[in-house]
Design an enzyme around this catalytic site. Sequence first.
Site, short mmCIF file in Angstrom:
data_model
loop_
_atom_site.label_atom_id
_atom_site.label_comp_id
_atom_site.label_asym_id
_atom_site.label_seq_id
_atom_site.Cartn_x
_atom_site.Cartn_y
_atom_site.Cartn_z
N ASP A 10 0.85 -1.19 0.00
CA ASP A 10 0.00 0.00 0.00
C ASP A 10 0.89 1.24 0.00
O ASP A 10 1.49 1.58 1.02
CB ASP A 10 -0.90 -0.03 1.23
CG ASP A 10 -1.83 1.17 1.34
OD1 ASP A 10 -1.75 2.08 0.47
OD2 ASP A 10 -2.62 1.21 2.29
N ASN A 24 -3.43 12.63 -13.67
CA ASN A 24 -3.85 13.07 -15.00
C ASN A 24 -3.27 14.47 -15.23
O ASN A 24 -2.80 15.12 -14.31
CB ASN A 24 -5.39 13.03 -15.13
CG ASN A 24 -6.07 13.82 -14.03
OD1 ASN A 24 -5.80 15.00 -13.80
ND2 ASN A 24 -6.98 13.16 -13.32
N ASP A 34 -4.54 7.10 -7.38
CA ASP A 34 -4.65 8.54 -7.15
C ASP A 34 -5.75 8.82 -6.13
O ASP A 34 -5.55 9.60 -5.18
CB ASP A 34 -4.95 9.28 -8.45
CG ASP A 34 -5.09 10.77 -8.24
OD1 ASP A 34 -4.06 11.44 -8.00
OD2 ASP A 34 -6.23 11.28 -8.32
#
Length: 157
Positions: A10, A24, A34
Amino acid sequence: MATIRAIRGDITSLAVGAIVNAANRSLQPGSGVDGAIRAAGGPEITAETEAVGGIETGNAVATTAGRLQAEWVIHTAGPIWGSVTEADADSQLSSCYRSSLELAGELDHPSPHRGVAELEQLPHEAREAGLAGSEAQRMGDGPDHVALGALEQTLEH
């Protein structure tokens, strides 16, 4: 000589100088990793990315990490596979890795390690392995090969 090691875990729970987020170009909140980074880190991350406004494909920008154990989040915008040629996508992906590594070297970590020494503590998300639609079936010269080549080249300099 630097060692590159792949780990499964993680990324939001790592206590490191910086983590790298596959963002992005608009730096707007996304899903997947994200979304997990922003959820775990809190609204400070999104507030900072909104202040930046956006980045070009292949570039990187850093924000603080909010409530994460990491000190920084480096956001880098990768190619949208299928919207550019395979060669351009590989070049842009390579630029993501180089840009994030170079930015990590510029960050002011409070640890005694800076620059390349800190790179052993710079976890990268598996770029272009999810929603961005990588050409995962390109065995041998796909996104993993591009990533390793970019990392090795950057660490040599």
